[in-house]
Design an enzyme around this catalytic site. Structure first.
Site, PDB file in Angstrom:
ATOM      1  N   CYS A   1       0.824  -1.204   0.000  1.00 22.27           N
ATOM      2  CA  CYS A   1       0.000   0.000   0.000  1.00 22.27           C
ATOM      3  C   CYS A   1       0.854   1.247   0.000  1.00 22.27           C
ATOM      4  O   CYS A   1       2.065   1.177   0.046  1.00 22.27           O
ATOM      5  CB  CYS A   1      -0.866  -0.027   1.240  1.00 22.27           C
ATOM      6  SG  CYS A   1      -1.628  -1.626   1.495  1.00 22.27           S
TER       7      CYS A   1
ATOM      8  N   TRP B   1      -3.837  -1.857  -1.454  1.00 24.80           N
ATOM      9  CA  TRP B   1      -3.899  -2.897  -2.485  1.00 24.80           C
ATOM     10  C   TRP B   1      -3.973  -4.241  -1.769  1.00 24.80           C
ATOM     11  O   TRP B   1      -3.100  -4.583  -0.988  1.00 24.80           O
ATOM     12  CB  TRP B   1      -2.641  -2.843  -3.354  1.00 24.80           C
ATOM     13  CG  TRP B   1      -2.624  -3.843  -4.467  1.00 24.80           C
ATOM     14  CD1 TRP B   1      -3.153  -3.686  -5.712  1.00 24.80           C
ATOM     15  CD2 TRP B   1      -2.028  -5.140  -4.455  1.00 24.80           C
ATOM     16  NE1 TRP B   1      -2.925  -4.799  -6.465  1.00 24.80           N
ATOM     17  CE2 TRP B   1      -2.246  -5.718  -5.719  1.00 24.80           C
ATOM     18  CE3 TRP B   1      -1.343  -5.892  -3.489  1.00 24.80           C
ATOM     19  CZ2 TRP B   1      -1.793  -6.991  -6.054  1.00 24.80           C
ATOM     20  CZ3 TRP B   1      -0.894  -7.161  -3.817  1.00 24.80           C
ATOM     21  CH2 TRP B   1      -1.121  -7.686  -5.096  1.00 24.80           C
TER      22      TRP B   1
ATOM     23  N   ASN C   1       1.716  -0.683   5.777  1.00 27.55           N
ATOM     24  CA  ASN C   1       2.077  -1.350   4.522  1.00 27.55           C
ATOM     25  C   ASN C   1       2.958  -2.532   4.895  1.00 27.55           C
ATOM     26  O   ASN C   1       3.906  -2.373   5.658  1.00 27.55           O
ATOM     27  CB  ASN C   1       2.838  -0.373   3.614  1.00 27.55           C
ATOM     28  CG  ASN C   1       3.385  -1.061   2.383  1.00 27.55           C
ATOM     29  OD1 ASN C   1       2.822  -2.040   1.903  1.00 27.55           O
ATOM     30  ND2 ASN C   1       4.478  -0.560   1.857  1.00 27.55           N
ATOM     31  N   GLY C   2       2.636  -3.714   4.368  1.00 28.83           N
ATOM     32  CA  GLY C   2       3.439  -4.898   4.678  1.00 28.83           C
ATOM     33  C   GLY C   2       2.542  -6.061   5.035  1.00 28.83           C
ATOM     34  O   GLY C   2       1.347  -6.057   4.709  1.00 28.83           O
TER      35      GLY C   2
ATOM     36  N   GLU D   1       9.053  -9.327 -23.094  1.00 26.61           N
ATOM     37  CA  GLU D   1       8.650  -8.033 -22.547  1.00 26.61           C
ATOM     38  C   GLU D   1       7.452  -7.464 -23.323  1.00 26.61           C
ATOM     39  O   GLU D   1       6.535  -6.882 -22.734  1.00 26.61           O
ATOM     40  CB  GLU D   1       9.845  -7.079 -22.558  1.00 26.61           C
ATOM     41  CG  GLU D   1       9.570  -5.677 -22.049  1.00 26.61           C
ATOM     42  CD  GLU D   1       8.995  -5.595 -20.637  1.00 26.61           C
ATOM     43  OE1 GLU D   1       8.964  -6.616 -19.927  1.00 26.61           O
ATOM     44  OE2 GLU D   1       8.531  -4.499 -20.269  1.00 26.61           O
TER      45      GLU D   1
ATOM     46  N   LYS E   1       3.901  -6.482 -21.570  1.00 27.75           N
ATOM     47  CA  LYS E   1       3.310  -5.137 -21.657  1.00 27.75           C
ATOM     48  C   LYS E   1       1.882  -5.219 -22.158  1.00 27.75           C
ATOM     49  O   LYS E   1       0.985  -4.618 -21.612  1.00 27.75           O
ATOM     50  CB  LYS E   1       4.109  -4.271 -22.618  1.00 27.75           C
ATOM     51  CG  LYS E   1       5.186  -3.351 -22.216  1.00 27.75           C
ATOM     52  CD  LYS E   1       5.206  -2.649 -20.916  1.00 27.75           C
ATOM     53  CE  LYS E   1       5.343  -3.545 -19.737  1.00 27.75           C
ATOM     54  NZ  LYS E   1       6.449  -3.446 -18.900  1.00 27.75           N
TER      55      LYS E   1
ATOM     56  N   LYS F   1       2.410  -1.103  -8.332  1.00 27.96           N
ATOM     57  CA  LYS F   1       3.745  -0.838  -8.868  1.00 27.96           C
ATOM     58  C   LYS F   1       4.843  -1.512  -8.047  1.00 27.96           C
ATOM     59  O   LYS F   1       5.739  -2.128  -8.589  1.00 27.96           O
ATOM     60  CB  LYS F   1       3.975   0.669  -8.900  1.00 27.96           C
ATOM     61  CG  LYS F   1       5.323   1.097  -9.459  1.00 27.96           C
ATOM     62  CD  LYS F   1       5.266   1.209 -10.950  1.00 27.96           C
ATOM     63  CE  LYS F   1       6.563   1.629 -11.578  1.00 27.96           C
ATOM     64  NZ  LYS F   1       6.659   1.131 -12.949  1.00 27.96           N
TER      65      LYS F   1
HETATM   66  C1  F6R Z   1       5.695  -4.807 -15.452  1.00 27.94           C
HETATM   67  C2  F6R Z   1       6.230  -4.383 -14.171  1.00 27.94           C
HETATM   68  C3  F6R Z   1       6.633  -5.415 -13.193  1.00 27.94           C
HETATM   69  C4  F6R Z   1       7.947  -5.006 -12.500  1.00 27.94           C
HETATM   70  C5  F6R Z   1       8.268  -6.003 -11.380  1.00 27.94           C
HETATM   71  C6  F6R Z   1       9.602  -5.691 -10.730  1.00 27.94           C
HETATM   72  O1  F6R Z   1       5.430  -3.727 -16.270  1.00 27.94           O
HETATM   73  O2  F6R Z   1       6.350  -3.216 -13.906  1.00 27.94           O
HETATM   74  O3  F6R Z   1       6.745  -6.650 -13.795  1.00 27.94           O
HETATM   75  O4  F6R Z   1       8.953  -4.978 -13.455  1.00 27.94           O
HETATM   76  O5  F6R Z   1       7.257  -5.964 -10.426  1.00 27.94           O
HETATM   77  O6  F6R Z   1       9.602  -4.441 -10.129  1.00 27.94           O
HETATM   78  P1  F6R Z   1      10.954  -3.749  -9.713  1.00 27.94           P
HETATM   79  O7  F6R Z   1      11.727  -3.462 -10.960  1.00 27.94           O
HETATM   80  O8  F6R Z   1      10.540  -2.503  -9.008  1.00 27.94           O
HETATM   81  O9  F6R Z   1      11.691  -4.707  -8.832  1.00 27.94           O
END
Ligand code: F6R
Length: 613
Positions: free
Chosen positions: A6, A78, A104-105, A486, A490, A608
């Site tokens: 979150c 989330w 968060n956690g 990739e 996407k 994210k």
């Molecule tokens: C896809 C995406 C995720 C991140 C993954 C790793 O578009 O954004 O697959 O690439 O969650 O995240 P990071 O790079 O922050 O460790």
């Protein structure tokens, strides 16, 4: 089990808290958007407003039922398990109404703690593990917040970032973090807490990253820090140089498009840290390995999740091809439970945009425990991964807000490419002439990227005709296979179209059975040595009814006669072509999602930062 990734905010100072909290939550909405809530001390009471749904729902509620006061906390949630609901939304409080908090956690032992607290008379109102922390703190609290937090941490297992408001200490906020990101900062009008830097950038550029189990006490006059035993400590701050506009959408309809359009700049900024284009040389001091230790390197193990993993797939090719070093790539969540035993001379590269991905952090820690040299490729200064890795190769993508990673992928890929080149230079597998040639070609890449962006109308048009596709397959060989992975990710994550990637040669070992009239197959054909083979594979699906799109560069044979559509990339070295080829694929995913009316920046079910495993 309820798990969260979150966003948390907090503010205490001389201004009204609610607008500041909402502003921060809006920036953090990429971390979760199932429900949102705030709690503000209004001068006599802690007043809570929370609601299921996106932040706009909370904003509507606050417009009808405003809260006033200058000290408060907020949360955007989330959840993967357990219904997003009013009851489960944060903030949560204790039965004795002494405090409220946001979290968060994940509290791993929450079931056991809950049972114990119920026996002691606590009455729970939600299904969350967060409420367990609120009740536990309330049970322990006897007027000393720091002592209560220190004591509560002795019971809690798992990860947490907590922002807490105590009813009898209404001007101060308390926060504490373990294995979960949290930053605090002091601006001219007060003190701020956030899960991520952009949420406080409008108020201060000097931020302090919370270390393991460290406690911060924020008041309108300043911030005091304590260690996990409650002893005062000094902590410095980091000055953030990002432009605030980088974290705002500006005139773009979506962050995803804005971030794709930023790719030429992000790429150039990142490359500039590692290359002197004027001298046609790599900046030797920017890399972890030097003349003395590059020869001892026996193997590189690369770890990441999602898009970062896909960037690592390119890295594997670069290390093998340029530096002639065996390289392996693995998904962090698999690797951490693989029981792998590191070998002498091995190094681990972890790739992470956020620097907070739980599985990647776990893999990093495994390697550190085994005494293996660890190198992070990371975009966020001060993140857990950036702090814990032995060395960091930073990417300079700037804040990436859209859930779908775009510019971070490109910057990760170029850092891996340059690191492989540097190793190759030292180990004698890349000659000075070849290095200079690659650097020259690299310096042309941002302009070529821009050309692809300027011509995006063609992709938009294609998407407007294809967005009803039910299945899309991406195929390629070698580097193109890594790109296909990739491209498929996407497309599926933003447009919800079922898409899969296969090494082109693998198709006829099963998957070709799925090809029928009208299925879209995208062939990525950028590697001269392999082009004819992938072109044949495209022909195999075309004759079985597939509609075929090819993405290619230079003269790769008579693709026009096999394909419904061919997109041409500007010419460059085969090794550099991924930096160009991914852009049309990202644009394709974007436009397909826009055509379908999807929530492009915040796709369903995603967040994210994946800060839980
Ligand atoms: C896809 C995406 C995720 C991140 C993954 C790793 O578009 O954004 O697959 O690439 O969650 O995240 P990071 O790079 O922050 O460790």
């Amino acid at each position: 089990m309820v798990i969260y990734m979150c966003g948390i905010v907090g503010y205490t100072g001389s201004n009204e808290a609610a607008p500041i909290l909402l502003d921060g939550l809006e920036t953090l909405a990429y971390r979760g958007y199932d429900s949102a809530g705030i709690a503000v001390f209004d001068g006599s009471e802690i007043v809570m407003r929370k609601e299921k749904g996106q932040l706009s729902v909370l904003e509507e509620l606050l417009a009808k039922e405003p809260v006033t006061g200058s000290c408060g906390i907020g949360h955007t949630r989330w959840a993967t398990h357990g219904e997003p609901s009013y009851i489960n939304s944060h903030p949560h409080g204790d039965s004795k109404k002494q405090l409220v908090l946001v979290h968060n956690g994940i509290i791993e032992n929450y079931v056991k703690l809950k049972r114990m607290l119920i026996e002691k008379g606590c009455v729970f109102v939600s299904d969350t593990d967060t409420e367990v922390v609120a009740q536990l703190l309330g049970d322990i609290y006897d007027g000393d917040p720091i002592a209560a937090i220190v004591r509560a941490m002795q019971f809690i297992e798992g990860s947490f970032a907590l922002a807490i408001l105590f009813r009898d200490d209404p001007e101060r906020l308390y926060c504490v973090a373990k294995d979960s990101p949290m930053v605090v900062g002091f601006g001219k009008d007060g003190a701020h807490i956030a899960s991520d830097i952009p949420a406080m950038l409008a108020y201060t550029r000097d931020v302090t990253f919370m270390g393991e189990k460290q406690i911060a006490v924020l008041s309108p006059d300043g911030i005091a820090f304590y260690d996990k035993h409650g002893m005062p400590i000094d902590k410095g701050s980091t000055h953030i140089t990002w432009d605030l506009d980088a974290a705002k959408k500006g005139s773009y309809e979506h962050f995803m498009m804005k971030e794709i359009c930023e790719e030429p700049v992000a790429f150039r900024k990142t490359a500039d840290q590692y290359v002197s284009f004027r001298n046609r040389r790599l900046k030797a001091d920017s890399f972890p390995w030097g003349e003395s230790d590059a020869h001892d390197l026996k193997r590189i193990r690369i770890i990441g999740c999602g898009t970062a993993y896909h960037a690592g797939m390119l890295g594997k090719r670069y290390f093998s091809e340029l530096a002639k070093i065996p390289a392996e790539i693995e998904i962090a969540s698999e690797f951490r439970y693989s029981g792998y035993t590191f070998e002498e001379g091995e190094a681990l590269i972890v790739i992470s945009q956020s620097g907070e991905t739980a599985d990647t952090i776990a893999a990093l820690r495994m390697a550190k425990e085994a005494g293996v040299r660890t190198i992070a490729v990371c975009n966020v200064v001060g993140s857990t991964i950036a702090r814990e890795a032995d060395e960091v190769l930073f990417t300079y993508a700037g804040p990436e807000i859209a859930v779908a990673a775009t510019k971070s992928y490109l910057t990760q890929a170029v850092v891996l490419f340059l690191t492989a080149m540097r190793l190759g230079e030292i180990r004698g597998t890349v000659s000075a002439e070849r290095a200079a040639e690659l650097i020259d070609k690299l310096s042309d890449i941002p302009d070529r990227m821009q050309k692809l962006l300027d011509d995006r109308g063609e992709i938009q048009f294609f998407a407007s005709r294809e967005f009803n596709a039910k299945h899309v397959f991406f195929i390629g060989r070698g580097i193109d296979s890594a790109l296909s992975m990739e491209a498929a990710l996407k497309l599926k994550e933003v447009s919800y179209i079922h898409s899969e990637a296969y090494p082109a040669g693998e198709l006829k070992h099963g998957t070709i059975a799925l090809i029928e009239e009208g299925v879209l197959v995208v062939g990525i054909i950028t590697q001269h040595a392999l082009a004819a083979k992938t072109a044949s594979n495209l022909e195999e699906v075309r004759v079985r009814g597939a509609k075929v799109l090819a993405l290619t560069n230079g003269n790769q044979g008579d693709l026009e006669s096999h394909c419904s559509k061919v997109w041409h990339l500007p010419e460059t070295d085969d090794l550099l072509v991924p930096f160009l080829a991914i852009i049309p694929m990202q644009l394709f995913a974007y436009y397909m999602a826009v055509q379908k009316g999807c929530s492009v920046d915040k796709p369903r079910n995603l967040a994210k930062s994946v800060t839980v495993e």
